[in-house]
Design an enzyme around this catalytic site. Structure first.
Site, short mmCIF file in Angstrom:
data_model
loop_
_atom_site.label_atom_id
_atom_site.label_comp_id
_atom_site.label_asym_id
_atom_site.label_seq_id
_atom_site.Cartn_x
_atom_site.Cartn_y
_atom_site.Cartn_z
N ASP A 154 -11.13 2.85 4.20
CA ASP A 154 -11.51 1.43 4.06
C ASP A 154 -13.03 1.28 4.08
O ASP A 154 -13.55 0.18 3.86
CB ASP A 154 -10.90 0.62 5.22
CG ASP A 154 -9.81 -0.33 4.73
OD1 ASP A 154 -9.68 -0.49 3.50
OD2 ASP A 154 -9.12 -0.90 5.59
N LYS A 183 0.84 -1.21 0.00
CA LYS A 183 0.00 0.00 0.00
C LYS A 183 0.87 1.26 0.00
O LYS A 183 0.63 2.19 -0.77
CB LYS A 183 -0.92 -0.01 1.24
CG LYS A 183 -2.05 -1.03 1.10
CD LYS A 183 -2.79 -1.29 2.40
CE LYS A 183 -3.78 -2.44 2.20
NZ LYS A 183 -4.45 -2.89 3.42
N GLN A 218 -4.53 -1.54 9.56
CA GLN A 218 -4.37 -2.84 8.91
C GLN A 218 -4.98 -3.94 9.78
O GLN A 218 -4.63 -4.10 10.94
CB GLN A 218 -2.87 -3.12 8.66
CG GLN A 218 -2.59 -4.41 7.93
CD GLN A 218 -3.19 -4.41 6.51
OE1 GLN A 218 -3.08 -3.45 5.77
NE2 GLN A 218 -3.84 -5.51 6.15
#
Ligand code: NDP
Length: 295
Positions: A121, A54, A98
């Site tokens: 997200d 990422k 994460q």
């Protein structure tokens, strides 16, 4: 008949190129560079690889990234303090925690502290609520990527298509169903208690498998000419005697069988996977504009 392969790597490159252009335009016209903050707790090797990918992709696109690594025994308080700090930081446009977090941490409580306008997200209750209400907002990356792949195969107008999503997780199944509904599809959500799953799948013009069971969806579950989007990522023993690798990745769909019936199909790896990071980058650009009222 053999299905056309939906090339997730190529689609991700196209999306990343569009995001790169958007980032460049913003920096020229509005004078700022979108910034993504990534929090990793612990040393899980798979999570480290995901975070590295990422951060690398952000750099290639021109998005600034900030990486925060907390020790595996970090307390809930430490994690929450970092998320609050980043939520309040005017210089940060997107926050990604994460997942999965180490077992002793409360994932839901941590996610809820992400400022909704920075929730790249798309996992906070506010983001999920906006999705279910059909309001503008940040959408979860993997389902968003699945819709883009379906459109790349079938064209932008998916209205009226019968979509069957197998899986109802918060991360993939449910948001995927809402996103296809937003595209005016007729959506069925299947799960572990669904009866006659093969028959239900056989009705699908677009079949989305997000189950986490290797090769579960067989050729005779697939309608002739259907578009198959395989979200599953499963590591299984490698049965290829010519390969030195002990394990390999497979999807939730029996690819070799399904490709003989489907019209279009995503491979694993190289299908939905690459789209997830590309959509994260697009969401970071979008978040930077949403927060400043630029869209
Ligand atoms: P979850 O385990 O959270 O959800 C799985 C879903 O599948 C559940 O809703 C479950 O039903 C349903 N299910 C389980 N067994 C069956 C069955 N026999 N028949 C029908 N439905 C069943 O997984 P995720 O949604 O997080 O992930 C799904 C897959 O996608 C995994 O392989 C994961 O690795 C992959 N993934 C891939 C990503 C990518 O970037 N490509 C990103 C995220 C995930 P119930 O609710 O009834 O238990």
């Amino acid at each position: 008949m053999s299905a056309t392969l939906i090339d997730g790597k190529h689609q991700a490159q196209l999306l990343n190129q569009a995001t790169r252009e958007g980032v460049l335009k913003l920096s020229e016209t509005a004078g700022f560079v979108p910034t993504l903050a990534v929090i990793l707790v612990g040393e899980d090797p798979a999570s480290q690889v995901y975070v590295r990918n990422k951060v690398r992709t952000a750099g290639e696109i021109g998005i600034k990234s900030l990486e925060f690594v907390l020790p595996a025994d970090a307390t809930q308080e430490t994690l929450e303090a970092k998320i609050k700090e980043l939520s309040d930081d005017e210089g940060v446009d997107g926050i990604l925690v994460q997942l999965p977090l180490p077992k002793h941490l409360n994932e839901d409580a941590a996610i809820e502290l992400i400022a909704p306008l920075k929730d790249v997200d798309g996992l906070t209750e506010k983001s999920a609520g906006r999705l279910s209400l059909g309001k503008v907002g940040l959408r979860p990356c993997t389902p968003k990527g699945s819709v883009i792949l379906a459109k790349s195969a079938l064209g932008d107008d998916l209205s009226g298509k019968n979509v069957v999503v197998i899986g109802r997780s918060i991360l993939v199944g449910k948001p995927a169903a809402f996103l296809f509904l937003e595209e005016n599809c007729t959506v069925t959500i299947a799960h572990s208690r669904t009866k006659n799953l093969p028959e239900i799948c056989k009705n699908a013009d677009i079949l989305v498998a997000a189950v986490g069971r290797p090769l579960m969806v067989k050729a005779d579950w697939v309608k002739e000419g259907a578009c198959v989007i395989d979200v599953g990522i499963n590591r299984v023993p490698n049965d290829n005697p010519n390969s030195e690798k002990k394990t390999k990745l497979v999807g939730d769909v029996d690819f070799d069988g399904a490709k003989t019936v489907a019209g279009q199909i995503t491979p694993v790896p190289g299908g939905v996977g690459p789209m997830t990071i590309a959509c994260l980058m697009q969401n970071t650009l979008e978040a930077s504009k949403l927060r400043r009222g630029l869209v």
